[in-house]
Design an enzyme around this catalytic site. Structure first.
Site: not given
Ligand code: BG6
Length: 489
Positions: A92, A177, A181, A215, A239, A344
């Site tokens: 928890d 993230h 890439k 996207e 991003h 995408k």
């Molecule tokens: C995330 C967002 O950080 O990145 C999502 O919260 C988004 O909404 C995603 O879909 C996109 O990541 P990628 O790597 O698929 O371009």
């Protein structure tokens, strides 16, 4: 080519191990590192979550997740080795005594320890209190934090303060993230390993830049979370601004974490503010309505499951961003990102300036300018549009635009494009903070984003509708057309 990979026995604790991110990304990333021989034989993963599941049930869940999310299929012997590294810890997170059990479970023999916060940021503070209570906040620990770090500048400060009460900045790894890439990292190589670009990368040579992160997915069952955030907080504040700062920063002295982050920060601080006075001219926010994608109908944002029919949240943003410094004054960076767009598709297009004089008028009235396209995903690659003579004997020089195309999948045929989380997890294990976001960067990005969000809120305008499957509201075309330019489709 040198390879400096090293890895050490690491104990990785994932808080929120049964959540979506962990099942889709973190556990598959760790499996891939194991497959590549990059996890030390004495490395372990402690999966911490609230759920009442036995260790066997947990392992079964991991097997299912891996078989769903590891696209290349699983190697049975690696899978067995990987699941043997896992320990499930029911906890928890809001009860500090629960962390005493975690302390007992942890292996005292590992070289380093990683605490991965894959929970809602609202409980990062509780987790830190618990770690402190169980004396687990030792100097060798690394803490990994997922976005969103706050909802605005003030809330991000609260979260960062809660964590920095117990951990130093050099122990904190804030994940964006996109920085993991392949093609985003390649921006650094393109810019600083090629004199062709290093020497032409400024207001004297570049007309404008477009950054598109489109996207086709909608909000994928995350309505509640997404509606609180919107595309500005979910994608632009992090991003897109990270891409922009790598693209626009001055050459760092070296690849050291602070060298890179110091330069990115300067870009974020030099962004011209957008506020109530210029928000209508510099931004467009949109919200998708029902439409067609991939040959089928899809619902609008307000018809998605769980939707609040009055929501004003944007699912699309276009911005004319400007960087007020010696290198970039007068060069617009047009940013565009949205959900439910036709595909995408993420790319950066750098439009160079036109030639000052055209000696090929016989063949071409207006010489098009060179264009550098960096395809982030999918079909990663780099493409340079150049003018070329069409072969032939005619004395008149017929010329034509051609592309020098470096497609990663064709150039590096046998190479798998590594998922961002694999790389970032390895960087945490190796203790390299270069590809993680420093606190002052997060805050500078919020200052700029907050001002736009506040201006939208005070205007009371609804987001402009766009049909799912289209490239966004018509006004996003006007945003760039007002400057006599157009989006690259
Ligand atoms: C995330 C967002 O950080 O990145 C999502 O919260 C988004 O909404 C995603 O879909 C996109 O990541 P990628 O790597 O698929 O371009």
């Amino acid at each position: 080519m040198k390879n400096n990979e090293q890895h050490v026995a690491t104990e990785i604790v994932i808080f929120g191990a049964l959540g979506d991110l962990s099942r889709r990304k973190l556990l598959p990333a760790l499996y891939q590192l194991d497959l590549a021989g990059l996890l030390h034989e004495d490395s372990h993963v402690v999966a911490a979550a609230r759920n009442d599941v036995t260790s066997d049930e947990f392992v079964e869940l991991v097997r299912e997740s891996l078989s769903t999310f590891v696209k290349e299929g699983l190697d049975e012997s690696v899978l067995e080795r990987f699941v043997a590294r896992l320990v499930y810890q029911k906890m928890d997170f809001k009860d500090v005594t629960s962390f005493e059990g975690l302390a007992t479970t942890l292996d005292k023999g590992s070289d380093t320890r990683v605490f991965y916060f894959s929970t809602s940021p609202s409980i990062y503070g509780d987790i830190c209190d618990g770690l402190n209570h169980a004396k687990l906040n030792t100097p060798d620990v690394r803490v990994v934090m997922e976005k969103p770090i706050g909802h605005c500048l003030e809330s991000s400060k609260i979260i960062n303060d809660q964590v920095s009460r117990y951990f130093e900045e050099n122990q904190i790894y804030r994940i964006d993230h996109y920085l993991g890439k392949e093609t985003v990292l390649n921006l650094l190589v393109l810019r600083f390993a090629n004199s062709l670009f290093t020497n032409n990368w400024d207001r004297n040579h570049i007309d404008h830049v477009q950054i598109t992160v489109a996207e086709s997915v909608g909000i994928e069952g995350r309505w509640g979370f997404y509606d609180e955030a919107g595309q500005m907080r979910d994608m632009v504040q992090n991003h897109l601004l990270q891409i922009l700062s790598l693209l626009a920063m001055e050459p760092p002295a070296d690849l050291g974490a602070d060298s890179i982050r110091d330069e990115k920060l300067k870009v974020l601080k030099a962004l011209l503010p957008i506020d109530r006075h210029n928000v209508k001219e510099k931004t467009v926010r949109g919200q998708y309505t029902e439409g067609f994608l991939n040959g089928g109908p899809v619902p609008g944002y307000l018809q998605e499951e769980g939707a609040n029919k009055d929501s004003n949240t944007e699912t699309f943003v276009a911005i004319k961003a400007e960087i007020d410094n010696w290198r970039w004054t007068g060069v617009p960076f047009y940013l565009r990102t949205g959900k439910r767009m036709p595909a995408k598709h993420s790319e950066i297009v750098v439009h160079f300036k036109e030639q000052p004089h055209n000696i090929f008028k016989e063949s071409y009235d207006d010489l098009p300018a060179n264009k550098l396209t960096i395809r982030l995903q999918p079909d990663e690659g780099v493409e340079l549009e150049v003018m070329n003579k069409i072969p032939g004997i005619a004395s008149q020089l017929h010329i034509h635009e051609n592309k020098l195309d470096l497609s990663f999948s064709e150039t590096y045929e046998d190479m798998r494009v590594v998922d961002a989380y694999e790389r970032l997890m390895l960087e945490v294990i190796n203790g390299n903070q270069s590809w993680f976001v420093r606190r002052d960067e997060v805050e500078a990005a919020w200052v700029w984003a907050d001002s736009i969000i506040d201006a939208w809120q005070s205007s009371n305008d609804r987001p402009k509708p766009y049909a799912a499957g289209s490239w966004g509201p018509v006004s996003s075309i006007s945003l760039i057309a007002r400057d006599d330019r157009q989006w690259v489709e």
